[in-house]
Design a protein around this motif. Structure first.
Motif, mmCIF file in Angstrom:
data_model
loop_
_atom_site.group_PDB
_atom_site.id
_atom_site.type_symbol
_atom_site.label_atom_id
_atom_site.label_comp_id
_atom_site.label_asym_id
_atom_site.label_seq_id
_atom_site.Cartn_x
_atom_site.Cartn_y
_atom_site.Cartn_z
ATOM 1 N N GLU A 1 -3.221 -5.849 6.478
ATOM 2 C CA GLU A 1 -2.272 -6.145 7.287
ATOM 3 C C GLU A 1 -1.803 -5.046 8.391
ATOM 4 O O GLU A 1 -1.602 -5.465 9.603
ATOM 5 N N VAL A 2 -2.183 -3.957 8.028
ATOM 6 C CA VAL A 2 -1.891 -2.791 8.976
ATOM 7 C C VAL A 2 -2.996 -2.947 10.279
ATOM 8 O O VAL A 2 -2.588 -2.728 11.486
ATOM 9 N N LEU A 3 -4.127 -3.016 9.993
ATOM 10 C CA LEU A 3 -5.172 -3.035 10.948
ATOM 11 C C LEU A 3 -5.458 -4.309 11.352
ATOM 12 O O LEU A 3 -6.473 -4.541 12.236
ATOM 13 N N GLY A 4 -5.067 -5.438 10.935
ATOM 14 C CA GLY A 4 -5.570 -6.736 11.434
ATOM 15 C C GLY A 4 -6.748 -7.172 10.853
ATOM 16 O O GLY A 4 -7.404 -7.897 11.503
ATOM 17 N N LEU A 5 -7.109 -7.006 9.614
ATOM 18 C CA LEU A 5 -8.179 -7.417 9.084
ATOM 19 C C LEU A 5 -8.041 -8.192 7.921
ATOM 20 O O LEU A 5 -6.804 -8.361 7.296
ATOM 21 N N TYR B 1 -5.048 -6.352 -8.519
ATOM 22 C CA TYR B 1 -4.347 -5.521 -7.763
ATOM 23 C C TYR B 1 -5.350 -4.713 -6.540
ATOM 24 O O TYR B 1 -4.704 -4.551 -5.484
ATOM 25 N N LEU B 2 -6.519 -4.335 -7.035
ATOM 26 C CA LEU B 2 -7.223 -3.904 -5.951
ATOM 27 C C LEU B 2 -7.504 -4.671 -4.741
ATOM 28 O O LEU B 2 -7.801 -4.223 -3.639
ATOM 29 N N ALA B 3 -7.689 -6.071 -4.938
ATOM 30 C CA ALA B 3 -7.804 -7.009 -3.675
ATOM 31 C C ALA B 3 -6.542 -6.979 -3.038
ATOM 32 O O ALA B 3 -6.540 -7.240 -1.650
ATOM 33 N N GLY B 4 -5.212 -7.155 -3.692
ATOM 34 C CA GLY B 4 -4.066 -6.913 -3.182
ATOM 35 C C GLY B 4 -3.942 -5.978 -2.175
ATOM 36 O O GLY B 4 -3.282 -5.900 -1.236
ATOM 37 N N LEU B 5 -4.550 -4.621 -2.692
ATOM 38 C CA LEU B 5 -4.211 -3.446 -2.006
ATOM 39 C C LEU B 5 -5.169 -3.594 -0.864
ATOM 40 O O LEU B 5 -4.700 -3.030 0.342
ATOM 41 N N LEU B 6 -6.404 -4.196 -0.865
ATOM 42 C CA LEU B 6 -6.855 -4.186 0.549
ATOM 43 C C LEU B 6 -6.466 -5.138 1.466
ATOM 44 O O LEU B 6 -6.586 -4.879 2.523
ATOM 45 N N GLU C 1 -1.663 6.924 -0.293
ATOM 46 C CA GLU C 1 -1.143 8.287 0.258
ATOM 47 C C GLU C 1 -2.434 8.590 1.048
ATOM 48 O O GLU C 1 -1.905 9.406 2.314
ATOM 49 N N ARG C 2 -3.617 8.221 0.695
ATOM 50 C CA ARG C 2 -4.815 8.725 1.561
ATOM 51 C C ARG C 2 -4.809 8.087 2.851
ATOM 52 O O ARG C 2 -5.255 8.526 3.822
ATOM 53 N N PHE C 3 -4.310 6.917 2.715
ATOM 54 C CA PHE C 3 -4.481 5.934 3.880
ATOM 55 C C PHE C 3 -3.231 6.371 4.971
ATOM 56 O O PHE C 3 -3.724 6.359 6.241
ATOM 57 N N LYS C 4 -2.141 6.674 4.455
ATOM 58 C CA LYS C 4 -1.084 6.900 5.345
ATOM 59 C C LYS C 4 -1.498 8.307 5.820
ATOM 60 O O LYS C 4 -1.105 8.582 7.160
ATOM 61 N N TRP D 1 0.745 -1.312 -0.037
ATOM 62 C CA TRP D 1 0.153 0.068 -0.014
ATOM 63 C C TRP D 1 0.645 1.323 -0.142
ATOM 64 O O TRP D 1 0.312 2.215 -0.563
ATOM 65 N N LEU D 2 2.039 1.176 0.440
ATOM 66 C CA LEU D 2 2.705 2.361 0.676
ATOM 67 C C LEU D 2 3.360 2.849 -0.856
ATOM 68 O O LEU D 2 3.588 3.988 -1.127
#
Length: 372
Positions: free
Chosen positions: A292-296, A282-287, A245-248, A237-238
Motif C-alpha cells: 500500500e505504501v509503494l503502490g504494489l 500474517y506475512l501475506a497481510g504484511l506484504l 522497522e527495517r522498512f521504515k 506494517w508500522l
C-alpha cells in the motif's frame, strides 16, 4: 510552463489577462517593493540576486565563484550578470500582456513561484524535479518565493536522476525517446512501477527490456507467494517490530525504495517457508501493507499471474501475449479458450492419456502459457 496561465494562445489571438497572470504581476510588484527586484529602462524587470543573502543554498553554489568569467552583455540592462529576468519586454510578434512596466511576458522562474503559491500556499512540504533543474531554476524559485513571502518556501527538495536507455541518456536527438503510454503497451503498470522502485529516486534509472523483464519476474515471485493465501486484513506494517522497522528505516533514508524492496523480499521468502496458516496469513497481510505504501500488489494474485485484465489475448501467429481492445480476429485466442485447453489436459491426465496431455502442454507452451 502553463498554457492556461498564459491564456492558451494561438498566433491569431490577443493575450488575455488571466487570474494567473494577475498573480504573477502582483508577485513581481511585491519583489520590487521589498527591494529584491528592479525595473530597467527597456521594460525588463530583474531579480537582484545580491539582495537575497542565502542565494545558492540549495545547490551549494557560491555567488562570487558564479561571477568568475561572467560579464553583462552590452544590450542587457541588468546590474549584475547573475540577476535573472522576472518580466521581459515584448519583442515584435511575440505574445505579450499589459503590465506596469509595459507590454511583455513573464520569465520562466516567476511563473512557477506564482503557481506554487496559488495552488499549494506560500510554504509547503515537498518540491520535486529533475537534477538539471536544481540550478538555476529551483535556486531562483527559492529566491523569488522567499523574497516575496518572507518565509521558507519548501521543506524538502527532491531531485530525481535521469532516465537512461541501454546506458545512454534518453533524448529525442538520439532517437531513444519513449513515453510511459508506449511502455504500457507491453508491460503491466505495476511492473513499470516496480522497475522504477528498484532504484533510489536520485540515482540514474537505466531503462531496457532486460531490466523490465527482471522487474516482471521479481513481481511475479511476490504474486506467486501471495497466491492461495488468505492475507490477514488488519496488518499494519508500522506495528511490526522486525520487518516493519527495517522498512521504515529504509524509507526514512531519503526514500531508499531499493532497500525497502529487499526487506519485502525477506518477508516473501519467509512466507514461502511459513509453517502454518496463521503465520502465512500474517506475512501475506504484511506484504500487502508494504504494498500500500509503494503502490504494489493492487491486483489479485491469480489475475496478475494469468494476465486477466480483460484485454489480454494470445496471438497464435506471433506466439506472444499482446494487448488488444477487441478479439474479433480468428488468430486470437482468449482466456476462456486457454482454460478449456487446461481442462482438457487435466482430463487427459486423469484418463492417463499422457500423449494428449503432453500435446496440449506443448501447445500452451508455444502460446507463451506456462503451467505450474
Amino acid at each position: 510552463q502553463d498554457a492556461d496561465a498564459l491564456g492558451a494562445l494561438r498566433p491569431d489571438q490577443e493575450p488575455k489577462a488571466t487570474e494567473s497572470m494577475v498573480e504573477i504581476i502582483a508577485m513581481i510588484e511585491t519583489l520590487i517593493a521589498k527591494g529584491f527586484a528592479y525595473s530597467s529602462d527597456n521594460g525588463d524587470v530583474y531579480y537582484d540576486v545580491s539582495e537575497f543573502d542565502s542565494y545558492g543554498k540549495l545547490s551549494g553554489r557560491n555567488i562570487d565563484e558564479l561571477r568568475v568569467g561572467e560579464r553583462v552583455a552590452v544590450n542587457e540592462a541588468k546590474d549584475d550578470p547573475l540577476d535573472f529576468v522576472l518580466w521581459k519586454a515584448a519583442k515584435p510578434e511575440e505574445p505579450a500582456w499589459e503590465s506596469p512596466w509595459g507590454r511583455g511576458r513573464p520569465g520562466w522562474h516567476i511563473e512557477c513561484s506564482a503557481m506554487s503559491a496559488t495552488c499549494l500556499g506560500e510554504h509547503f512540504d515537498i518540491h520535486g524535479g529533475g537534477q538539471d533543474l536544481q540550478f538555476p531554476h529551483h535556486e531562483n524559485e527559492i529566491a523569488q518565493s522567499e523574497g516575496a513571502h518572507g518565509c521558507q518556501s519548501v521543506n524538502y527538495w527532491m531531485h530525481n536522476g535521469f532516465v537512461r536507455i541501454d546506458d545512454e541518456k534518453m533524448s529525442k536527438s538520439l532517437g531513444n525517446f519513449f513515453t510511459v503510454r508506449e511502455v504500457l503497451n507491453n508491460y503491466d503498470a505495476e511492473v513499470i512501477r516496480y522497475f522504477i522502485l528498484t532504484s533510489q529516486y536520485r540515482s540514474p534509472l537505466n531503462y531496457s527490456d532486460e531490466q523490465l523483464e527482471q522487474a516482471k519476474n521479481a513481481l511475479t515471485r511476490f504474486y506467486t507467494a501471495l497466491r492461495d493465501v488468505e492475507a490477514k486484513a488488519d496488518v499494519n506494517w508500522l506495528d511490526d517490530k522486525e520487518y516493519g522497522e527495517r522498512f521504515k528505516a529504509a524509507m526514512d533514508d531519503d526514500f531508499n525504495t531499493a532497500l525497502a524492496l529487499s526487506v519485502m523480499s525477506d518477508v516473501r521468502q519467509k512466507l514461502n517457508k511459513a509453517g502454518d496458516e496463521s503465520e502465512s496469513a500474517y506475512l501475506a497481510g504484511l506484504l500487502k501493507s508494504f504494498g500500500e505504501v509503494l503502490g504494489l500488489f493492487q491486483d489479485e494474485a491469480e489475475n496478475f499471474l494469468q494476465g486477466r485484465d480483460g484485454r489480454q489475448v494470445v496471438n497464435l501467429q506471433a506466439n506472444s501475449i499482446e494487448s488488444h481492445t477487441t478479439v474479433s480476429s480468428p488468430t486470437l485466442i482468449v482466456n476462456e479458450e486457454i482454460d478449456a485447453l487446461i481442462a482438457e489436459r487435466n482430463q487427459a491426465r486423469a484418463d492417463k492419456n499422457w500423449a494428449r496431455a503432453d500435446e496440449i502442454r506443448d501447445e500452451l507452451t508455444a502460446m507463451g502459457i506456462v503451467l505450474e
